[in-house]
Design a protein around this motif. Structure first.
Motif, PDB file in Angstrom:
ATOM      1  N   GLY A 181       2.811 -22.224 -22.698  1.00 42.95           N
ATOM      2  CA  GLY A 181       3.549 -20.898 -22.576  1.00 42.95           C
ATOM      3  C   GLY A 181       2.834 -19.761 -23.258  1.00 42.95           C
ATOM      4  O   GLY A 181       2.618 -19.644 -24.435  1.00 42.95           O
ATOM      5  N   VAL A 182       2.360 -18.630 -22.845  1.00 43.61           N
ATOM      6  CA  VAL A 182       1.736 -17.416 -23.127  1.00 43.61           C
ATOM      7  C   VAL A 182       2.603 -16.303 -23.392  1.00 43.61           C
ATOM      8  O   VAL A 182       3.341 -15.832 -22.533  1.00 43.61           O
ATOM      9  N   GLY A 183       2.775 -15.868 -24.550  1.00 41.54           N
ATOM     10  CA  GLY A 183       3.639 -14.844 -24.936  1.00 41.54           C
ATOM     11  C   GLY A 183       2.623 -13.605 -25.443  1.00 41.54           C
ATOM     12  O   GLY A 183       3.271 -13.044 -26.655  1.00 41.54           O
ATOM     13  N   THR A 184       1.644 -13.281 -25.219  1.00 40.48           N
ATOM     14  CA  THR A 184       0.650 -12.571 -25.955  1.00 40.48           C
ATOM     15  C   THR A 184       0.669 -11.104 -25.138  1.00 40.48           C
ATOM     16  O   THR A 184      -0.109 -10.278 -26.098  1.00 40.48           O
ATOM     17  N   GLY A 185       1.509 -10.713 -24.323  1.00 42.21           N
ATOM     18  CA  GLY A 185       1.669  -9.412 -23.828  1.00 42.21           C
ATOM     19  C   GLY A 185       1.530  -9.137 -22.440  1.00 42.21           C
ATOM     20  O   GLY A 185       1.721 -10.135 -21.792  1.00 42.21           O
ATOM     21  N   VAL A 186       2.083  -8.169 -21.868  1.00 41.93           N
ATOM     22  CA  VAL A 186       2.000  -7.765 -20.434  1.00 41.93           C
ATOM     23  C   VAL A 186       1.234  -6.696 -20.120  1.00 41.93           C
ATOM     24  O   VAL A 186       0.744  -5.861 -20.928  1.00 41.93           O
ATOM     25  N   ALA A 187       0.931  -6.716 -18.715  1.00 39.81           N
ATOM     26  CA  ALA A 187       0.320  -5.286 -18.343  1.00 39.81           C
ATOM     27  C   ALA A 187       1.016  -4.831 -17.185  1.00 39.81           C
ATOM     28  O   ALA A 187       1.568  -5.547 -16.551  1.00 39.81           O
ATOM     29  N   PRO A 188       0.915  -3.379 -16.996  1.00 39.06           N
ATOM     30  CA  PRO A 188       1.597  -2.949 -15.763  1.00 39.06           C
ATOM     31  C   PRO A 188       1.145  -3.475 -14.518  1.00 39.06           C
ATOM     32  O   PRO A 188      -0.086  -3.824 -14.266  1.00 39.06           O
ATOM     33  N   ARG A 189       2.098  -3.756 -13.610  1.00 43.55           N
ATOM     34  CA  ARG A 189       2.001  -4.515 -12.315  1.00 43.55           C
ATOM     35  C   ARG A 189       1.626  -3.386 -11.279  1.00 43.55           C
ATOM     36  O   ARG A 189       2.619  -2.872 -10.643  1.00 43.55           O
ATOM     37  N   VAL A 190       0.251  -2.905 -11.401  1.00 50.02           N
ATOM     38  CA  VAL A 190       0.048  -1.736 -10.516  1.00 50.02           C
ATOM     39  C   VAL A 190      -1.252  -1.981  -9.565  1.00 50.02           C
ATOM     40  O   VAL A 190      -1.824  -1.047  -8.934  1.00 50.02           O
ATOM     41  N   ASP A 191      -1.370  -3.279  -9.378  1.00 48.56           N
ATOM     42  CA  ASP A 191      -2.724  -3.863  -8.716  1.00 48.56           C
ATOM     43  C   ASP A 191      -2.457  -3.170  -7.199  1.00 48.56           C
ATOM     44  O   ASP A 191      -3.450  -2.945  -6.544  1.00 48.56           O
ATOM     45  N   TRP A 192      -1.337  -3.173  -6.742  1.00 49.34           N
ATOM     46  CA  TRP A 192      -1.122  -2.810  -5.153  1.00 49.34           C
ATOM     47  C   TRP A 192      -1.586  -1.229  -4.946  1.00 49.34           C
ATOM     48  O   TRP A 192      -1.609  -0.876  -3.974  1.00 49.34           O
ATOM     49  N   LEU A 193      -1.438  -0.643  -6.008  1.00 51.25           N
ATOM     50  CA  LEU A 193      -1.655   0.749  -6.096  1.00 51.25           C
ATOM     51  C   LEU A 193      -3.249   1.126  -6.152  1.00 51.25           C
ATOM     52  O   LEU A 193      -3.741   2.144  -5.766  1.00 51.25           O
ATOM     53  N   ALA A 217       0.843  -1.177  -0.145  1.00 46.77           N
ATOM     54  CA  ALA A 217      -0.061  -0.063  -0.007  1.00 46.77           C
ATOM     55  C   ALA A 217       0.805   1.384   0.026  1.00 46.77           C
ATOM     56  O   ALA A 217       2.017   1.271   0.424  1.00 46.77           O
ATOM     57  N   LEU A 218       0.117   2.325  -0.686  1.00 45.22           N
ATOM     58  CA  LEU A 218       0.956   3.557  -0.646  1.00 45.22           C
ATOM     59  C   LEU A 218      -0.029   4.640  -0.203  1.00 45.22           C
ATOM     60  O   LEU A 218      -1.130   4.789  -0.234  1.00 45.22           O
ATOM     61  N   ASP A 219       0.552   5.443   0.929  1.00 44.03           N
ATOM     62  CA  ASP A 219      -0.095   6.586   1.315  1.00 44.03           C
ATOM     63  C   ASP A 219       0.838   7.875   0.849  1.00 44.03           C
ATOM     64  O   ASP A 219       1.662   8.369   1.594  1.00 44.03           O
ATOM     65  N   PRO A 220       0.644   8.405  -0.092  1.00 43.66           N
ATOM     66  CA  PRO A 220       1.300   9.523  -0.559  1.00 43.66           C
ATOM     67  C   PRO A 220       1.371  10.949   0.207  1.00 43.66           C
ATOM     68  O   PRO A 220       2.316  11.507   0.442  1.00 43.66           O
ATOM     69  N   ALA A 221       0.084  11.164   0.914  1.00 47.42           N
ATOM     70  CA  ALA A 221      -0.179  12.085   2.166  1.00 47.42           C
ATOM     71  C   ALA A 221       1.043  12.067   3.120  1.00 47.42           C
ATOM     72  O   ALA A 221       1.785  12.949   3.411  1.00 47.42           O
ATOM     73  N   ALA A 222       1.169  10.779   3.682  1.00 44.99           N
ATOM     74  CA  ALA A 222       2.135  10.566   4.709  1.00 44.99           C
ATOM     75  C   ALA A 222       3.419  10.110   4.238  1.00 44.99           C
ATOM     76  O   ALA A 222       4.357   9.937   5.195  1.00 44.99           O
ATOM     77  N   ARG A 223       3.466  10.087   2.916  1.00 49.34           N
ATOM     78  CA  ARG A 223       4.949   9.764   2.263  1.00 49.34           C
ATOM     79  C   ARG A 223       5.480   8.261   2.922  1.00 49.34           C
ATOM     80  O   ARG A 223       6.557   8.172   3.251  1.00 49.34           O
ATOM     81  N   THR A 224       4.395   7.559   2.745  1.00 51.38           N
ATOM     82  CA  THR A 224       4.376   6.146   3.291  1.00 51.38           C
ATOM     83  C   THR A 224       4.238   4.793   2.472  1.00 51.38           C
ATOM     84  O   THR A 224       3.150   4.962   1.836  1.00 51.38           O
ATOM     85  N   VAL A 225       5.104   4.045   2.399  1.00 56.57           N
ATOM     86  CA  VAL A 225       4.901   2.714   1.654  1.00 56.57           C
ATOM     87  C   VAL A 225       4.639   1.515   2.598  1.00 56.57           C
ATOM     88  O   VAL A 225       5.670   1.446   3.420  1.00 56.57           O
TER      89      VAL A 225
END
Lengths: 418, 439
Positions: free
Chosen positions: A229-241, A79-87
């Motif tokens: 094996g799947v090489g059809t593409g990638v997506a940004p890993r941003v689920d945690w944000l 998790a990220l809390d940009p207001a508190a500048r904390t991860v």
């Protein structure tokens, strides 16, 4: 100043290098759940092929991190809390920062086929994927997706003696990038190494109970398979944000496909930057896509973000586009805009080719080279000078980077492109 | 044609293994006293196995075979690797210290020796050694030629070392011996051929009359004219990977072990101290011998004699031979060249400070995969330079060209050209100082 870098890929590592150079005093911490040693993802395939040990994939010797005082934490940011500048880290709890880089890369996208979650369906991105492949040791692997990862998987499996069926949905290889002739060279090279390469093959479903047992195609045929094996593409890993927890904690970070960033790669909250596969340019320069999950881009963005975090005012201004790949024994380099339909000129001897692609005004816009090594500096100069195709043809021999004594580019073999 | 990519041996490769193994067994039997014909049969089997193995590579894709080196026992310090190491080391020990044990082999080679050199009697083990060495270079050279059939650089370089070894190291000295002339090895000079310029060596050449004088002039010119000029133009590779016999064996028979050399900063540091230390030592020994010869001081004569004897034994025999070749499967193919060869030290200094040769790095194209570093036989961390876009200028680089060949992105090219400045003067820095951004 505490700079916190989430990720261990080339974007984060490059940012750390530039940060340290600009700010000898900063405290730099890298967080990754993948291990303490940043390694070359590009080398994963060579480990499977027995050409490199895992140790040899380390990007730098251990002393590099010590000498440059880059602290490494093996943990996962949740998790990220940009207001508190904390991860918040999964095990380590909250960590505060003055500057944060989100460089969590991307993850393979498995299309929503029925059976896509079966055991034995995987992509190739990091150690866990390689481990999964090693464990699976498939006897009847099928590779899906005619891109750069698909062909790597095919080569890895062939070297380990597996019979490979390689399914490509399009009717040629990477039609957005290669002309039909170039695609034919690539396809020949792939088939010459014993791969059953099939164009126009659309996967409908993956069959099996718990494990993969087969692949059903749109034409009704079913392939016997024990691994996909799947090489059809990638997506940004941003689920945690995007997870509710970060929103609840007051995160104002704008996340669309990736973390949205401005021209200086700054995210929507103060003190936060993003770079690499997970970054999405809000207003990309003309001709540049908002996200571009390629290694060179990640490195360049990492440098810009690192300098920005150190206080420099630097915009991300990608120079002439460049990418490279290797299809079994066939190397590929592309510079600038080498759209397959563009006019221009092609040199080929039936095994290798160089294509000079022109813009609408007839000036050199891009170069695509298969099996011929070119000198980056020389080719980029040719594009930047907007040479005519004829002039570029004349200058090309001086741009060849093949080994000494190699015989390339016999002049008689030129013909018009497209 | 379809290329066999899999790591399991093809049928010809399996046949080759059986032939070599059978030859090894017969070779051992002949050491144990089996009749001379056994040694001949062993030789024939090993050569046949080696050639079958070389030709079998036609079924493999061309290029440096990097796949599977860490899976194969022979090339990953496994049982087979240790067995080869023990056998090679043992061979050198026997050669130097128990030549009588080689009676079976020398007897078998005696007719060939007499036909080529006219010599009979003592010293037959050195003919056997020379024959085996040359055969190894030629047979494993054939393997290199087939494997690197798509690379003219590798083809020409391999043909060069094969030809030099066969003609200058084997046939010419044999012919000279047959003609009752001094046994000259025209491709070796001081300090690699260390006693060449000892007072005794110079005296021996002068005693041979006109040919001896001409030879002496040749060896001096090789050291003081050819070496600086050719190294300036082409780098030390003109010698180390195109001419030298030690290089010839390393680049052919040693090829399966090229990735096994020590790497890292410590190895580099040790290497620099050792190789320059050996150069200083051979210079000292030579100087002392001349001082002793010119002054007639008995004590100096004793010191110089003892030192030169020690150098010949520890460096010339133990280091260059037993360790240098015997430890191929354990420490890589260039242990002697990296850590011991005084000729390499001289060429290296020239290459580092006054040469047009470098490995050019192609812009920012390196993807940091590390194959270049892994397959550098000199243990150079090529990637360190490649990933920061800095040309490689290193004293130890012998210009074998394998880094450029195994690079999957065409980032490296061996080149001779005007100095690019930074590559020759930049100090290794802690922090990577490449700014990869386009300004």
């Amino acid at each position: 100043m505490h700079a916190l870098l989430i990720g261990n890929g080339i974007a984060a590592v490059t940012a750390a290098r530039h940060l340290r150079r600009a700010r000898p005093d900063a405290r730099i911490t890298m967080v990754s759940d993948e291990g303490a040693t940043p390694y070359a993802r590009t080398a994963l395939m060579y480990v499977h092929m027995g050409a490199l040990t895992r140790t040899q994939t380390a990007l730098y010797p251990e002393r590099f991190w010590r000498d440059n005082r880059i602290e490494r934490i093996v943990d996962r940011a949740v998790a990220l809390d940009p207001a508190a500048r904390t991860v918040t880290l999964a095990d380590g709890g909250p960590v505060t920062y003055d500057a944060l880089l989100v460089a969590t890369g991307s993850a393979p996208v498995i299309p929503p086929w029925p059976g896509a979650t079966l055991d034995g369906v995987q992509g190739l991105y990091g150690w866990t994927d390689l481990d999964a492949l090693e464990r699976a040791a498939p006897d009847r692997p099928v590779v899906v997706g005619g891109g750069l990862i698909g062909v790597e998987l095919a080569e890895m499996l062939r070297v380990r003696g597996r019979p490979v069926t390689f399914l490509v949905r399009e009717s040629t290889y990477l039609p957005a990038v290669f002309t039909p002739d170039e695609s034919a060279l690539v396809a020949d090279e792939i088939r010459r190494h014993g791969v059953d390469l099939r164009f126009g093959a659309t996967v409908e479903a993956i069959e099996g109970e718990a494990r993969v047992a087969g692949v059903r195609l749109a034409d009704g045929a079913t392939l016997d398979a024990d691994w996909v094996g799947v090489g059809t593409g990638v997506a940004p890993r941003v689920d945690w944000l995007a997870a509710p927890s970060s929103r609840v904690s007051g995160s104002g970070l704008t996340v669309r496909r990736g973390v949205v960033v401005d021209a200086r790669l700054r995210a929507s909250a103060d003190g936060v930057w993003a770079a690499g596969d997970c970054a999405e340019l809000d207003a990309p320069p003309p001709g540049v896509p908002p996200t571009r999950p390629i290694w060179y881009t990640a490195r360049e963005q990492g440098a810009v973000a690192g300098l920005g975090m150190a206080g420099a005012d630097r915009a991300y201004a990608p120079g002439t586009y460049f990418n490279s790949a290797r299809f079994f024994g066939l190397e590929w380099q592309v510079y600038g805009d080498a759209a397959p339909g563009a006019p221009g000129a092609v040199w080929t001897d039936g095994r290798r080719s160089v294509r000079l692609a022109a813009a609408a005004d007839g000036r050199l816009a891009g170069v695509s080279a298969l099996g011929v090594r070119l000198r980056a500096e020389a080719v980029i100069a040719m594009i930047d000078e907007r040479l005519s195709v004829d002039a570029a043809r004349g200058r090309l021999p001086s741009a060849v980077f093949d080994p000494e004594f190699a015989r390339t580019l016999a002049p008689a073999r030129w013909r018009p492109a497209a | 044609m379809t290329h066999a990519l899999h790591l399991t041996p093809t049928r010809p490769e399996s046949v080759a293994r059986v032939l070599v193994a059978a030859g090894a067994v017969l070779g051992a039997a002949s050491l144990a006293g089996a009749p001379p014909a056994t040694a001949g049969a062993a030789f024939a089997l090993v050569v046949a196995g080696g050639l079958v193995n070389a030709l079998a590579a036609f079924a493999r894709p061309p290029g440096a075979p990097t796949d599977g080196v860490w899976f194969r026992s022979n090339s990953s310090r496994g049982l087979v690797g240790w067995a080869w190491g023990a056998a090679l080391t043992g061979l050198y020990v026997v050669l130097y210290f128990r030549p009588a044990w080689l009676a079976g082999w020398t007897d078998a080679a005696a007719p060939l020796r007499e036909a080529l050199t006219g010599a009979t009697g003592d010293g037959g083990q050195w003919f056997v050694y020379s024959l085996l060495y040359t055969t190894a270079v030629v047979v494993m050279g054939a393997r290199m030629l087939v494997r690197h059939r798509d690379s003219r650089y590798q083809t020409l370089r391999t043909l060069s070392v094969m030809a030099v070894q066969t003609v200058l190291a084997f046939l010419l000295p044999s012919l000279l011996a047959r003609l009752q002339q001094p046994e000259l090895y025209l491709h070796y000079t001081w300090p690699l051929d260390f006693d060449l310029f000892f007072p005794s060596g110079v005296a021996a050449l002068r005693a041979e009359g006109r040919l001896g004088i001409v030879a002496l002039a040749w060896f001096v010119a090789l050291l003081v004219v050819a070496t600086p000029v050719l190294t300036y133009l082409y780098g030390k590779r003109w010698y180390c990977s195109w001419v030298c016999g030690c290089g010839a064996l390393a680049e052919t028979a040693g090829d399966p072990y090229r990735h096994l050399g020590p790497t890292g900063l410590t190895a580099w540091r040790v290497e620099r101290w050792m190789v320059h230390g050996v150069l200083a030592l051979v210079a000292l020994v030579t100087g002392l011998l001349w001082a002793a010869a010119l002054t007639d001081l008995a004590w100096l004569d004793g010191v110089a004699g003892a030192l030169s004897g020690a150098y010949g034994f520890y460096v010339g025999a133990l280091f260059a031979g037993v360790v240098g070749v015997g430890f191929y499967p354990l420490l890589g193919s260039r242990v002697w060249c990296r850590f011991g060869c005084p000729m390499a030290a001289i060429l290296g200094l020239q290459q580092r400070f006054f040469s047009r040769f470098r490995i050019t790095v192609n812009g920012g194209q390196c993807i940091s995969c590390g194959r270049c570093s892994a397959f550098c036989e000199m243990g150079i961390d090529v990637r360190h330079y490649a990933q920061r876009g800095q040309n490689v200028v290193r004293a130890s680089c012998v210009g074998c060209g394998i880094c450029a060949e195994v690079c999957p992105r065409g980032v490296l090219r061996l080149e001779n050209g005007p100095d690019t400045g930074a590559s020759r003067t930049a100090r290794a820095t802690l922090i990577e100082d490449l700014d990869i951004l386009a300004d």
